[in-house]
Write a protein that holds these residues in place. Structure first.
Motif, PDB file in Angstrom:
ATOM      1  N   CYS A  93      32.583 102.171 -55.850  1.00 38.48           N
ATOM      2  CA  CYS A  93      33.572 101.193 -55.402  1.00 38.48           C
ATOM      3  C   CYS A  93      34.423 100.693 -56.569  1.00 38.48           C
ATOM      4  N   ARG A 144      33.835 113.496 -48.829  1.00 37.66           N
ATOM      5  CA  ARG A 144      33.428 112.597 -47.746  1.00 37.66           C
ATOM      6  C   ARG A 144      33.400 113.368 -46.441  1.00 37.66           C
ATOM      7  N   TRP A 204      42.671 113.031 -53.650  1.00 32.87           N
ATOM      8  CA  TRP A 204      41.845 111.853 -53.970  1.00 32.87           C
ATOM      9  C   TRP A 204      42.153 111.344 -55.382  1.00 32.87           C
ATOM     10  N   ARG A 207      43.555 107.675 -56.168  1.00 31.37           N
ATOM     11  CA  ARG A 207      42.745 106.727 -56.945  1.00 31.37           C
ATOM     12  C   ARG A 207      43.510 106.279 -58.190  1.00 31.37           C
ATOM     13  N   HIS A 267      28.716 110.724 -48.176  1.00 30.26           N
ATOM     14  CA  HIS A 267      29.197 111.769 -49.083  1.00 30.26           C
ATOM     15  C   HIS A 267      29.093 113.122 -48.386  1.00 30.26           C
TER      16      HIS A 267
HETATM   17  C1  HEM Z   1      31.111  92.896 -51.846  1.00 29.57           C
HETATM   18  C2  HEM Z   1      32.143  93.682 -51.631  1.00 29.57           C
HETATM   19  C3  HEM Z   1      32.105  95.177 -51.651  1.00 29.57           C
HETATM   20  C4  HEM Z   1      31.056  96.041 -51.520  1.00 29.57           C
HETATM   21  C5  HEM Z   1      29.585  95.700 -51.309  1.00 29.57           C
HETATM   22  C6  HEM Z   1      31.584  97.384 -51.619  1.00 29.57           C
HETATM   23  C7  HEM Z   1      30.825  98.546 -51.561  1.00 29.57           C
HETATM   24  C8  HEM Z   1      31.340  99.813 -51.612  1.00 29.57           C
HETATM   25  C9  HEM Z   1      30.555 101.026 -51.535  1.00 29.57           C
HETATM   26  C10 HEM Z   1      29.048 101.068 -51.388  1.00 29.57           C
HETATM   27  C11 HEM Z   1      31.409 102.076 -51.608  1.00 29.57           C
HETATM   28  C12 HEM Z   1      31.042 103.557 -51.504  1.00 29.57           C
HETATM   29  C13 HEM Z   1      30.441 104.121 -52.754  1.00 29.57           C
HETATM   30  C14 HEM Z   1      30.011 105.553 -52.574  1.00 29.57           C
HETATM   31  O1  HEM Z   1      30.265 106.133 -51.531  1.00 29.57           O
HETATM   32  O2  HEM Z   1      29.390 106.128 -53.474  1.00 29.57           O
HETATM   33  C15 HEM Z   1      32.738 101.551 -51.733  1.00 29.57           C
HETATM   34  C16 HEM Z   1      33.872 102.317 -51.832  1.00 29.57           C
HETATM   35  C17 HEM Z   1      35.130 101.792 -51.960  1.00 29.57           C
HETATM   36  N1  HEM Z   1      35.476 100.462 -52.062  1.00 29.57           N
HETATM   37 FE1  HEM Z   1      34.200  98.899 -52.042  1.00 29.57          FE
HETATM   38  N2  HEM Z   1      32.930  97.307 -51.811  1.00 29.57           N
HETATM   39  C18 HEM Z   1      33.288  95.981 -51.852  1.00 29.57           C
HETATM   40  C19 HEM Z   1      34.555  95.468 -52.079  1.00 29.57           C
HETATM   41  C20 HEM Z   1      35.674  96.213 -52.276  1.00 29.57           C
HETATM   42  C21 HEM Z   1      36.983  95.687 -52.590  1.00 29.57           C
HETATM   43  C22 HEM Z   1      37.291  94.201 -52.831  1.00 29.57           C
HETATM   44  C23 HEM Z   1      37.838  96.745 -52.641  1.00 29.57           C
HETATM   45  C24 HEM Z   1      39.312  96.792 -52.922  1.00 29.57           C
HETATM   46  C25 HEM Z   1      40.035  95.844 -53.395  1.00 29.57           C
HETATM   47  C26 HEM Z   1      37.066  97.949 -52.376  1.00 29.57           C
HETATM   48  C27 HEM Z   1      37.582  99.236 -52.339  1.00 29.57           C
HETATM   49  C28 HEM Z   1      36.833 100.380 -52.190  1.00 29.57           C
HETATM   50  C29 HEM Z   1      37.403 101.705 -52.159  1.00 29.57           C
HETATM   51  C30 HEM Z   1      38.889 102.052 -52.259  1.00 29.57           C
HETATM   52  C31 HEM Z   1      36.337 102.607 -52.027  1.00 29.57           C
HETATM   53  C32 HEM Z   1      36.400 104.120 -51.929  1.00 29.57           C
HETATM   54  C33 HEM Z   1      36.277 104.776 -53.287  1.00 29.57           C
HETATM   55  C34 HEM Z   1      36.372 106.294 -53.211  1.00 29.57           C
HETATM   56  O3  HEM Z   1      36.074 106.872 -52.192  1.00 29.57           O
HETATM   57  O4  HEM Z   1      36.762 106.895 -54.220  1.00 29.57           O
HETATM   58  N3  HEM Z   1      35.770  97.585 -52.168  1.00 29.57           N
HETATM   59  N4  HEM Z   1      32.672 100.158 -51.753  1.00 29.57           N
END
Ligand code: HEM
Length: 505
Positions: free
Chosen positions: A447, A101, A126, A130, A377
């Motif tokens: 996500c 990132r 990370w 995770r 990214h």
């Molecule tokens: C409609 C709701 C949500 C949407 C649209 C969404 C969308 C996303 C997107 C697009 C990413 C980045 C993916 C990437 O960079 O390739 C992301 C990462 C992440 N999301 Fe969500 N998210 C949602 C809800 C949630 C919820 C409810 C949680 C936790 C309970 C969450 C936790 C995370 C975490 C921890 C990451 C980082 C993952 C990483 O960097 O390894 N998200 N989300």
């Protein structure tokens, strides 16, 4: 301006010009860089493209420069990817190379330079974070344990709205009550706690600090100081505010939630059967020496931002589209009445039996993607993409919104039409099985919260449509769905007033 500052500025200017010359040499010689507007020294393309790099402006640039293009934003390289094939390359085939990132000066403050999970580089830290977060947050067991809580929370929203006479006449800003619900949905998982009302002082403070964190981080206002290091001294005031918000916020998490939970855990030591909430698992990992207290606090910070706001924005968009498309709202209500029986409140297991509800959710996430550029990214080392050289530490934006809204790939993408997911796009899922549709990303950095977000969206939208006819306020035929984009976020510009007329069963 003191002399020291002037000297610093002149020195940085000198080095920036050297860097610009170096970059132009790279462009001309060894490196085959992606196409893009011609950069000028020091500023790069900043003066040409401006600050607002939202998904729509980046789409316009893709139409001009192609599916991969490079912007030099001062000292930063920004590579934008706009085709399913290149998205697959970044997120899947070369998922490790592009799995880090970027942060900027402001995200550095809010994440303690990547001590969290969402904004840390791809590597040991990370992986550990995770892994530690998966059991307490991201499994079906968590859904089954907490779904009753979520059903209870939306039940309380329905009761409150029914009790409020304004709701069925002049209308209310429904989002405000749903925000309390989303906090409760997540704070139940995290700390086994909920807030009784919108006036709860702790909730008010938390909401304010999270709002400030989000506003400060997503604003384009600080770009100049991030892109052009010589201008950074001018950001001093902004960064000071960020630091204050960050400190106050982490202190609040620590004093009111972590310490409370630790105290409770120490008095209940003997009761091994008590159900553990997420933070108990995280504190166990701290006790084992796997992570430190700062990491624990940044996990709480990440959940506050990543989970609550994104899901709330999506709920808000879903409601707005249902209000603006009464025929779709009616069709959804008919499905709920037919499958569940009128007045039988939808529960999490029911969401799997309701294809039209699923289609409404998918269509909301397609047209109104909460994170339209994914979380940025980065490649730690020099890399190749689409036949071009990508210099190390470039910021890579996947324009997921354009992938899902490009008329070359979708039939009338500007239309809100859930039916597409039952007809020509019936095989497309939100989990990234099709590189044209990535509302949650795909691959290593995708996500993990999708497992919670989808059922919460289903229960929430389902219960609202079961219990109310949702309408624009008197004198208005449609809700204003203007967008507000940020560094990588997208939400509705104006929180709409909505009339919620209770149904009689
Ligand atoms: C409609 C709701 C949500 C949407 C649209 C969404 C969308 C996303 C997107 C697009 C990413 C980045 C993916 C990437 O960079 O390739 C992301 C990462 C992440 N999301 Fe969500 N998210 C949602 C809800 C949630 C919820 C409810 C949680 C936790 C309970 C969450 C936790 C995370 C975490 C921890 C990451 C980082 C993952 C990483 O960097 O390894 N998200 N989300």
């Amino acid at each position: 301006m003191d002399l020291l500052l002037l000297e610093k500025i002149l020195l940085s200017l000198f080095f920036s010009i050297l860097l610009a010359i170096f970059i132009s040499k790279l462009r001309g010689k060894r490196f085959k860089l992606p196409p893009g507007p011609l950069p000028v020294p020091v500023f790069g393309n900043w003066l040409q493209v401006g600050d607002d790099l939202n998904h729509r402006n980046l789409t316009d640039l893709a139409k001009k420069f192609g599916d991969i293009f490079l912007l030099r934003m001062g000292q930063r390289n920004l590579v934008v990817v706009s085709s399913p094939e290149l998205a697959k390359e970044v997120l899947h085939t070369q998922g490790v190379e592009f799995g880090s990132r970027t942060r900027n000066v402001v995200f550095d403050i809010f994440t303690g330079k990547g001590q969290d999970m969402v904004f840390t580089v791809y590597g040991e830290h990370w992986r550990k974070m995770r892994r530690i977060m998966t059991v307490p947050f991201f499994t079906n067991k968590v859904v089954q344990q907490y779904r009753y809580g979520w059903e209870d929370e939306i039940g309380k929203v329905v009761e409150d709205v029914k009790r409020n006479p304004e709701a069925s006449t002049s209308g209310i800003v429904l989002r405000k009550r749903l925000q309390l619900m989303m906090y409760n949905n997540m704070y139940r998982i995290m700390f086994d706690r909920r807030f009784e009302s919108e006036d709860d002082p702790l909730f008010v403070q938390l909401k304010m600090l999270n709002g400030e964190r989000s506003r400060l981080a997503q604003s384009f206002e600080y770009n100049y100081g991030d892109f052009i290091p010589i201008l950074r001294p001018l950001l001093r005031g902004y960064l000071k505010i960020c630091k204050e918000v960050k400190d106050t916020r982490l202190k609040l998490f620590k004093d009111y939630f972590l310490e409370e939970r630790k105290k409770l855990a120490s008095t209940k030591r003997s009761d091994n059967n008590a159900l553990k909430c997420a933070i108990d698992h995280i504190l166990d990992a701290q006790q084992k020496g796997e992570i430190n207290e700062d990491n624990v606090l940044y996990i709480v910070e990440n959940i506050n931002v990543a989970a609550i706001e994104t899901t709330l924005w999506s709920i808000e968009w879903g409601i707005a589209e249902l209000v603006n498309h009464p025929e779709i709202q009616r069709k959804l209500r008919d499905e709920l009445d037919t499958v569940l029986g009128p007045g039988n409140p939808i529960t999490e297991p029911d969401t799997h039996k309701l294809p039209y509800l699923q289609a409404v959710i998918k269509e909301t996430l397609r047209l109104r993607m909460a994170i339209p550029l994914l979380v940025p990214h980065m490649n730690l080392n020099d890399a190749k993409l689409g036949g071009y050289d990508i210099p190390a530490e470039s910021k890579i934006l996947v324009n997921a919104w354009w992938l899902a809204n490009n008329p070359a790939h979708w039939k009338n993408p500007e239309e809100f039409r859930p039916e597409r997911f039952l007809e020509e796009e019936s095989k497309v899922e939100a989990n990234g099985n099709d590189f044209r549709y990535l509302p949650f990303g795909v691959g290593r950095r995708s996500c993990p919260g999708i497992i919670l977000a989808l059922p919460i969206l289903g229960i929430t939208l389902g219960r609202l449509v079961q219990n109310f006819e949702l309408l624009p306020p008197p004198g208005q035929s449609k809700l204003d769905t203007s967008e507000k984009g940020g560094q990588f976020s997208l939400h509705i510009l104006k929180h709409s007033t909505i009339v919620a007329k209770p149904r009689v069963f």
